[in-house]
Enzyme design. Structure first.
Site: not given
Lengths: 498, 153, 498, 153
Positions: A201, A116, A236, A293
């Site tokens: 964040e 990340k 999610h 992907r």
């Protein structure tokens, strides 16, 4: 172009990739675990190779067995599908080491976008907006953290600097809140990633999840295929995706696409990929991550543009070139898709397994079905319970949604409980049909509304149908034509609705 | 409103009665059934699989548990509802085994009726007390007529 | 909108209309003859009404029985499909007389366009180009005929003034030829139409057959859906249709569309219709006729534009209005379709009947199948042997054709001989793929080339497959799992390829 | 080139030999068969229906007539072709019933062979004369070996 390709996956995505291979006269090799010996994907390919027992670790995640299957069958390349090994850099390396082509990004790109911190850094360098944030090494004092948080403006998300979305995230709303949460966040980060560094964040409230599909040629050129709206999620997990996104102006949507292409060009991205963004209600957007992907939801993009993304993947992998240029990728109308899962909406979406006694997919104009099962198929417990994706296209959003709703009405999956009834409710939910939703909408009302509807008594006519139900003809076996009530004059009695 | 888990379903050939409402269920092959009832005709899909029956109809899915022990009855929380016992098909009341006010257990025999030359025993849909007993020995009764009610005691 | 509609047809078109009714929540009533009691269309509709014995005259052409079925079932309107009574003005009148809505043009429009002389006159008045010609009453002298023929320029077609295409036409190439042929042509015209008037028409050599789809609102407005290329015909029977037409420039194609709309507006055309044109190699086009129904080949237009033409028909019939305006009908990419028939290409395309032991339709992205049969269906002898239409869309013509070829490879129809193998050859014929053909091409080479290919010996691998073939599971019946060679060690011997 | 209507097809379980070429035919259910042969593997569809067999393979359809009288053999115009008789599976020649130069009718017994512990009679594929007789009593022979040829007389 390749003469033979191995598909290192199962279910609907394996079937879908085999379809494109067939269309272009390329030989196909399926792999299967013991649980999938009779699975559709293994019967559809030209060849099928057993790679191990049911457990994913021993079969679909078994790098050695898959590379050996490719070698033994004479395949020249491996398509990883999605999930399983598709974003595993070690797999891509093992494939290349065996002298085969991995149909996907370079191992370095898989690895880089899987980290990340590196991903954020690559986005920042390419000029892609990222959520305002501050990385604090573990030795940074809590006071300093609070100062930085104040600068970002509360609420702020506190998470491990090396972590992705979801895991170990805490939303803090004040200095005291932050100072109280920091020590535990640091411990979690250290435990999970071996590094106590934290990342602050700014919290984007009521965001949409919008992503841009692209294909890069691995030499600095890339083409985008517009965005997909993927805000409708449960835990999610995306449930319904559509393109174009109803949540942003054309200007914003194209800005996102351009940002994604800039990133792909900057890293010389190879193959199909998706750049995910958070889209705020004020139409500001922020880089989230890159999926290296082909994604589950790619069919809506194909319906929108008419391009076959698997073919694009093959052409890049075989020839390091793009099928055509950006100007030949045009969006028309609207496309929307739902994911059919073997899961019980009435039991908190618990995955279901068993035999699908009867499967009838809809066949309607402008409707596309990507299925991995048919009547008689087994749904094993070991894998993701996705059965199919049903997508519809229309010249406008309203028509596409109506066609999808109609297609779901014509969909019959009996023998294992599925989410189809829930999906039908989604496609007719007034708020969703109107396009008014964000990533929190599904879990903050829609599911409850569905549960209410599902709890209503079954109409008498449904019971009448049930009373004369017969077992489906077994695939290959003898039919058992005994009715639920074989006695021609029988009181069936008190049935529970399960 | 929870009558769904207390429906009385009677089958005679292609004729099905649910709580007194009559339906003609015409098998069309491969799990399709055309059902003609008070609200018109439509085609349903129905599949019996083990002890469950799956039905797809008018854009809704239904899964019914045909019995086999209450532990597996996922809808058991909803049990209660109507205790009305109705005539499944037009026919004759042969004998009445209970009296007004009598306490009965779920499954107890209540009456024997005859229709289409076959005898059939109607049983108590739940625990309770027999009320509104309207059935009389030897009486000819229309389909759907309420014969008695088992109310909560 | 209607609440319930009766579909006065069978097979794939009945299924297709029922699909749109379902999508919009409109009740559907099928009708069936004794030969179709178990047919797919009769099982798919909400209700199904028997209308008579197998013979078309007694069932699908039985106006009284069909109107009575509509009345009894409470349907408010009747969709006629194509063929059967779809262009029968008396049927439309009977429907209206019964207080029901006929989903199609007015009886006057059916009748007017059914009369070739009136149709030509209407086209001329609307400024639509017609093939230069001259009508000669029977008393006109042969000398006068020759003068007129000379003015048109030989070769000239000599036919009955009241006749349509095909029947009794003679091509004459000189004055003497004409004078020799005129008396016999006059006799034929008198015998067939009770009127010895002749019509001289300039012969358009090597024409293409191109038609324009339109929908009129019955009040003077009409919208077109671009053209369809239908030149690939065998004995005036279309085999493969596509849109857009590869045989004309965009300017010509749009000029044809505008001409068609002008005609529809001039006659206040109601419903869906098609204006057929002859397109000469010099891109001049000439009015041929108007088909006052939904056509077999409408799916390619739907794939091209995204519009559902059956829905347009319903909206015009129920509300005398168009779904949307011309600007909302956009063409994208290319679509191509073939017709799957139960007919034997090796026996001069002789229609076949029997039980379809196994039917597997392709399920690929961008492929649409309109089918009227499934495994276990009977193909009766009494009707047109069309089984299905398979269509493919692509962003360009080449892709659409390749996708159709791939779809046909995945199509399995066993138990009755079909033209599928021939269709596969068509979709890969280099001349056809290149778009180089006219109405004579199919019969002047392609079919011969196919016969040659079909006469080649079957490869050993096909015989190996045949050797282990098992009967298909009977629909609803018991399976009969006996191999063609039940003996585990058997010489099957000398099989003929039929 | 018209060997297609004169193929000798031998089946032993999932092993099929056609004119000496061996194929493994793995049934996949619902009419699908995976065929592995000299040119690799592919999936075919095959359906036996009455006396005909329908095959779809590599984008081609084939219809075979399994017999029942030559009147129904639509491919009869092509009859002729190879008269070779080959060994269907590795095995033993038990007895030879004909001599070099002998005239035979289609269907006449030519030899008896044994393979996999079963005896099997090989018959004349057409009318003609026995030539190139290579089979000998008691000889062990490989699959595909030519045993004799029936040539046009």
């Amino acid at each position: 172009m390749f003469r033979k390709v191995l598909v290192a996956n199962r279910g609907e995505i394996a079937c879908r990739v085999i379809g494109t291979l067939r269309e272009h006269g390329i030989g196909s090799v399926a792999v299967y675990s013991d649980a999938d010996a009779g699975a559709v994907h293994a019967r559809r390919a030209d060849e099928a190779v057993r790679i191990g027992p049911a457990e994913p670790r021993a079969s679909y995640l078994n790098i050695e067995a898959i590379v050996e299957a490719a070698r033994a069958s004479g395949a020249e390349a491996i398509h990883p599908g999605y999930g399983f090994l598709s974003e595993n850099a070690a797999f891509a390396e093992a494939v290349e080491k065996a002298g085969l082509v991995f149909i996907g990004p370079t191992p370095g790109q898989s690895r880089g976008f899987g980290d990340k911190r590196l991903a954020r850094e690559a986005a920042r360098k390419a000029g892609v907006p990222i959520v305002p944030g501050y990385e604090a090494r573990s030795e940074v004092a809590d006071r300093q953290l609070a100062t930085e948080a104040g600068r970002l403006g509360y609420p702020v998300v506190l998470k491990a600097a090396l972590g992705g979305g979801g895991k170990g995230m805490t939303v803090v709303t004040s200095d005291s809140d932050l100072i109280a949460s920091a020590p535990s966040a640091r411990r979690v980060a250290l435990g999970a990633f071996g590094d106590g560094s934290l990342y602050l964040e700014k919290l984007v409230e009521h965001p949409r999840h919008v992503e841009v599909q692209l294909v890069g040629n691995g030499r600095g050129d890339a083409v985008h295929f517009f965005e997909r709206e993927c805000s409708l999620q449960r835990r999610h997990q995306k449930v319904l995706e559509e393109t174009r996104s109803p949540g942003a102006s054309e200007k914003t949507r194209l800005a996102m696409a351009e940002a994604a292409v800039a990133l792909a060009r900057a890293v010389q991205y190879r193959g199909a990929g998706t750049v995910e963004f958070l889209l705020a209600p004020d139409e500001k957007f922020y880089f989230l991550e890159v999926n290296t992907r082909l994604q589950v939801e790619h069919p809506v993009t194909e319906l929108l543009t008419g391009h076959d993304l698997v073919w694009w993947q093959l052409v890049v992998a075989a020839e390091t070139t793009l099928v055509t240029e950006q100007s030949a990728v045009q969006a028309r109308g609207h496309a929307v898709e739902v994911r059919v899962y073997a899961e019980d909406p009435a039991s908190d979406f618990l995955p279901q397994a068993g035999r699908l006694a009867r499967v009838v997919w809809p066949r309607l104009p402008f409707v596309r079905v990507d299925a991995g099962v048919e009547s008689g198929s087994d749904v094993p417990l070991h894998y993701d319970p996705i059965l199919a994706k049903i997508a519809a296209w229309g010249p406008d959003r309203e028509t596409a949604w109506a066609r999808l709703a109609a297609a779901l009405d014509e969909t019959v999956v009996h023998g294992v409980v599925t989410n189809i009834d829930f999906l039908r409710a989604l496609t007719r939910d007034p708020e969703l049909v109107a396009g008014r939703f964000d990533t929190t909408t599904l879990e903050s009302g829609v599911i409850d509304r569905y549960r209410e509807r599902a709890g209503e008594p079954a109409p008498a006519v449904a019971l009448a149908a049930a009373a004369v139900a017969e077992p489906a003809r077994a695939a290959g076996g003898a039919p058992a034509p005994t009715r639920a009530a074989a006695d021609p004059f029988a009181t069936i009695g008190n049935w529970g609705r399960s | 409103m929870n009558a769904f888990d207390r429906n009385r379903v009677n089958v005679h050939g292609d004729a099905v009665t649910v709580d007194g409402a009559s339906f003609l269920c015409e098998p069309l092959g491969d799990g399709r059934v055309r059902i003609t009832g008070p609200e018109g005709a439509r085609v349903a899909w129905a599949t019996a699989e083990g002890r469950r029956v799956f039905v797809t109809l008018d854009g809704r899915d239904y899964v019914f548990d045909t019995g086999g022990g209450s532990s597996a009855r996922r809808a058991s929380a909803h049990e209660a509802a109507s205790g009305e016992v109705t005539m499944p098909m037009p026919g004759l009341v042969i004998s009445v085994a209970v009296a007004e006010g009598q306490a009965v257990k779920r499954g107890d025999p209540l009456l024997v009726v005859e229709a289409m030359k076959m005898e059939h025993t109607l049983r108590a849909p739940r625990d309770g007390v027999v009320r509104r007993l309207a059935a009389k020995n030897g009486e000819r009764v229309d389909a759907g007529a309420v014969l008695l009610d088992v109310t909560e005691s």
